[in-house]
Design an enzyme around this catalytic site. Structure first.
Site, PDB file in Angstrom:
ATOM      1  CE  LYS A  65      92.385  -5.616  62.554  1.00 50.21           C
ATOM      2  NZ  LYS A  65      91.937  -7.018  62.731  1.00 50.21           N
ATOM      3  CE  LYS A  77      87.739 -10.287  57.441  1.00 52.96           C
ATOM      4  NZ  LYS A  77      88.680 -10.268  58.564  1.00 52.96           N
ATOM      5  N   GLY A 177      82.585 -15.663  72.831  1.00 52.31           N
ATOM      6  CA  GLY A 177      83.230 -16.336  71.703  1.00 52.31           C
ATOM      7  C   GLY A 177      84.546 -16.940  72.150  1.00 52.31           C
ATOM      8  N   GLY A 179      86.761 -18.835  71.082  1.00 52.05           N
ATOM      9  CA  GLY A 179      87.441 -19.444  69.935  1.00 52.05           C
ATOM     10  C   GLY A 179      88.908 -19.067  69.947  1.00 52.05           C
TER      11      GLY A 179
HETATM   12  P1  NAD Z   1      86.752 -18.674  65.879  1.00 55.76           P
HETATM   13  O1  NAD Z   1      85.848 -19.244  64.845  1.00 55.76           O
HETATM   14  O2  NAD Z   1      87.983 -19.413  66.266  1.00 55.76           O
HETATM   15  O3  NAD Z   1      85.940 -18.403  67.226  1.00 55.76           O
HETATM   16  C1  NAD Z   1      84.734 -17.740  67.247  1.00 55.76           C
HETATM   17  C2  NAD Z   1      83.973 -18.228  68.462  1.00 55.76           C
HETATM   18  O4  NAD Z   1      82.794 -17.454  68.568  1.00 55.76           O
HETATM   19  C3  NAD Z   1      83.516 -19.691  68.376  1.00 55.76           C
HETATM   20  O5  NAD Z   1      83.749 -20.280  69.649  1.00 55.76           O
HETATM   21  C4  NAD Z   1      82.020 -19.601  68.107  1.00 55.76           C
HETATM   22  O6  NAD Z   1      81.290 -20.677  68.653  1.00 55.76           O
HETATM   23  C5  NAD Z   1      81.699 -18.305  68.829  1.00 55.76           C
HETATM   24  N1  NAD Z   1      80.488 -17.636  68.392  1.00 55.76           N
HETATM   25  C6  NAD Z   1      79.998 -17.483  67.142  1.00 55.76           C
HETATM   26  N2  NAD Z   1      78.853 -16.766  67.182  1.00 55.76           N
HETATM   27  C7  NAD Z   1      78.646 -16.465  68.490  1.00 55.76           C
HETATM   28  C8  NAD Z   1      77.654 -15.735  69.180  1.00 55.76           C
HETATM   29  N3  NAD Z   1      76.651 -15.168  68.541  1.00 55.76           N
HETATM   30  N4  NAD Z   1      77.757 -15.631  70.533  1.00 55.76           N
HETATM   31  C9  NAD Z   1      78.789 -16.195  71.200  1.00 55.76           C
HETATM   32  N5  NAD Z   1      79.758 -16.877  70.591  1.00 55.76           N
HETATM   33  C10 NAD Z   1      79.692 -17.011  69.258  1.00 55.76           C
HETATM   34  O7  NAD Z   1      87.090 -17.189  65.361  1.00 55.76           O
HETATM   35  P2  NAD Z   1      88.275 -16.271  65.798  1.00 55.76           P
HETATM   36  O8  NAD Z   1      89.412 -16.455  64.861  1.00 55.76           O
HETATM   37  O9  NAD Z   1      88.495 -16.392  67.262  1.00 55.76           O
HETATM   38  O10 NAD Z   1      87.681 -14.835  65.462  1.00 55.76           O
HETATM   39  C11 NAD Z   1      86.745 -14.207  66.328  1.00 55.76           C
HETATM   40  C12 NAD Z   1      86.623 -12.746  65.962  1.00 55.76           C
HETATM   41  O11 NAD Z   1      87.908 -12.125  66.053  1.00 55.76           O
HETATM   42  C13 NAD Z   1      86.148 -12.444  64.542  1.00 55.76           C
HETATM   43  O12 NAD Z   1      85.448 -11.233  64.573  1.00 55.76           O
HETATM   44  C14 NAD Z   1      87.442 -12.257  63.775  1.00 55.76           C
HETATM   45  O13 NAD Z   1      87.261 -11.480  62.621  1.00 55.76           O
HETATM   46  C15 NAD Z   1      88.238 -11.513  64.814  1.00 55.76           C
HETATM   47  N6  NAD Z   1      89.678 -11.564  64.629  1.00 55.76           N
HETATM   48  C16 NAD Z   1      90.325 -12.743  64.580  1.00 55.76           C
HETATM   49  C17 NAD Z   1      91.699 -12.760  64.452  1.00 55.76           C
HETATM   50  C18 NAD Z   1      92.480 -14.027  64.504  1.00 55.76           C
HETATM   51  O14 NAD Z   1      93.700 -13.938  64.591  1.00 55.76           O
HETATM   52  N7  NAD Z   1      91.872 -15.183  64.499  1.00 55.76           N
HETATM   53  C19 NAD Z   1      92.394 -11.550  64.325  1.00 55.76           C
HETATM   54  C20 NAD Z   1      91.687 -10.351  64.394  1.00 55.76           C
HETATM   55  C21 NAD Z   1      90.331 -10.384  64.553  1.00 55.76           C
END
Ligand code: NAD
Length: 368
Positions: A65, A77, A177, A179
């Protein structure tokens, strides 16, 4: 992904560190995959079920990435095996102990990930003087609050639409998800006329073919309610999100949610990978055969790390947004054109481009 000790893997891992402490209790793993492009940036994930294999795959995803985005950073990581919802004081002790344990790994810069946030990164910085994704008060650009990754996901969709005959205006979106990544991706896509028809979290799924009010659902989630308790739409079980008919399906939760056994159930035109490693190789092959365009994770979700890198090098929020837009636009196009022209999977095209950049950087370094 190859075995962790596979000496035929030219990229890494560069360092793998297991951390076990008794007081305070800490079980963690750090994988620094490759530092050819510069000190490695990669999130710190806190969850009860994280593993070395997951950490290793996520570290490689960060190498690719960061290289794909042209950042002066390698990939890494870290994972902390713990419940992210533990009491605040205990969490602070755990994160501070983790920071202390990685203090001497100076070519690793931690960032927020699932289960950690900018407060956790402030604790890390306080302990060892480095971390990204800091609170504003410490000169940070709060990437989850501003939706850096979701913004990038929406930019990738704007480019990808023409590669699968879609238009964002009126496109139906389902988000697994809801989030930090998922809700902002939905919000930025809605600005282009897309309609959210399904959203899920770890408790359940919410479906409404007529469209869900995104701001209202965000407020509902912020007040602590699961999406399935939202007043509009229909509540279903958590994994029902896979079956929601839509145009764009966005995984934004955990790894491997799309597998050989469920990839055939998706009813969409594009899978826009907000989460890291959300689909197994078998699932991506099935989607490709079914004519569903898959925009790979380390291309589509690079917005967060681009923002973190801008912050690390002293840039502002405005600089971060324009860097995300420029890089995501260019990279998504380059990858999807290569995939189309050579008839290969978008992931294969993306890996080829990113690996070539890492290998060129490695050739410029003096390795022991
Ligand atoms: P977050 O914790 O804010 O949100 C994750 C969401 O997923 C939550 O609402 C949780 O309830 C939900 N969730 C968890 N398990 C689940 C399931 N089995 N089915 C449905 N929903 C489920 O996390 P985030 O920061 O939004 O990250 C989400 C993904 O994106 C991860 O894989 C993370 O590595 C990736 N990511 C995040 C960022 C970032 O900037 N935050 C950047 C790149 C990648």
């Amino acid at each position: 992904m190859t075995d962790i000790l596979d000496s035929t893997d030219p990229l890494g891992p560069y360092q793998v560190i297991h951390i076990a402490r008794h007081r305070p209790h800490l079980r963690a793993i750090l994988v620094v995959d490759n530092v050819a492009c510069g000190p490695a940036i990669g999130g710190t994930r806190m969850a009860p079920d994280v593993s070395l294999a997951e950490c290793r795959r996520l570290a490689r995803a960060m190498t690719l990435k960061n290289a794909a985005a042209g950042l002066p950073h390698g990939g890494a990581k870290s994972v902390i095996v713990a419940d992210p919802h533990m009491p605040h004081r205990e969490k602070e002790e755990t994160i501070r102990a983790f920071a202390g344990a990685i203090a001497r790994v100076e070519d690793y810069i931690a960032g927020p990930d699932m289960g950690t946030d900018e407060t956790a990164m402030a604790w890390c910085r306080d302990e060892i003087g480095r971390a990204v994704g800091l609170p504003r008060e410490l000169g940070g650009i709060p990437l989850d609050e501003i939706g850096a990754t979701g913004f990038g996901v929406a930019i990738a969709a704007r480019v990808a639409q023409e590669f699968c005959g879609l238009t964002l205006e009126g496109a139906r979106v389902a988000v697994q998800g809801f989030g930090a990544v998922g809700r902002h991706a939905a919000r930025f896509l809605a600005e282009r006329g897309a309609v959210l028809v399904g959203a899920s979290d770890s408790h359940g799924t919410l479906v409404d073919p007529d469209g869900i009010d995104i701001q209202d659902l965000i407020a509902h989630k912020a007040a602590g309610g699961p999406v399935s308790d939202y007043s509009g739409g229909r509540a279903l079980d958590r994994d029902a999100i896979v079956d929601v008919p839509c145009d764009i399906w966005i995984p934004a939760a955990r790894p491997d949610v799309l597998r050989e056994d469920n990839a055939g159930r998706l009813d969409c035109r594009m899978v826009l990978q907000g989460a890291n490693i959300p689909a197994t190789p078998e699932a991506e092959a099935i989607l490709h055969e079914r004519g569903i365009l898959c925009v790979p994770d380390f291309i589509a979700n690079a917005g967060g790390v681009i923002c973190a890198s801008v912050e690390y090098h002293g840039g502002t929020e405005a600089v971060a947004f324009s860097a995300i837009e420029e890089k995501l636009r260019r990279n998504t196009r380059e990858v999807l054109e290569l995939a189309r022209d050579e008839g290969i999977l978008p992931r294969a095209a993306a890996e080829r481009l990113a690996r070539a950049r890492v290998e060129r950087a490695m050739a410029l370094r003096r390795w022991a």
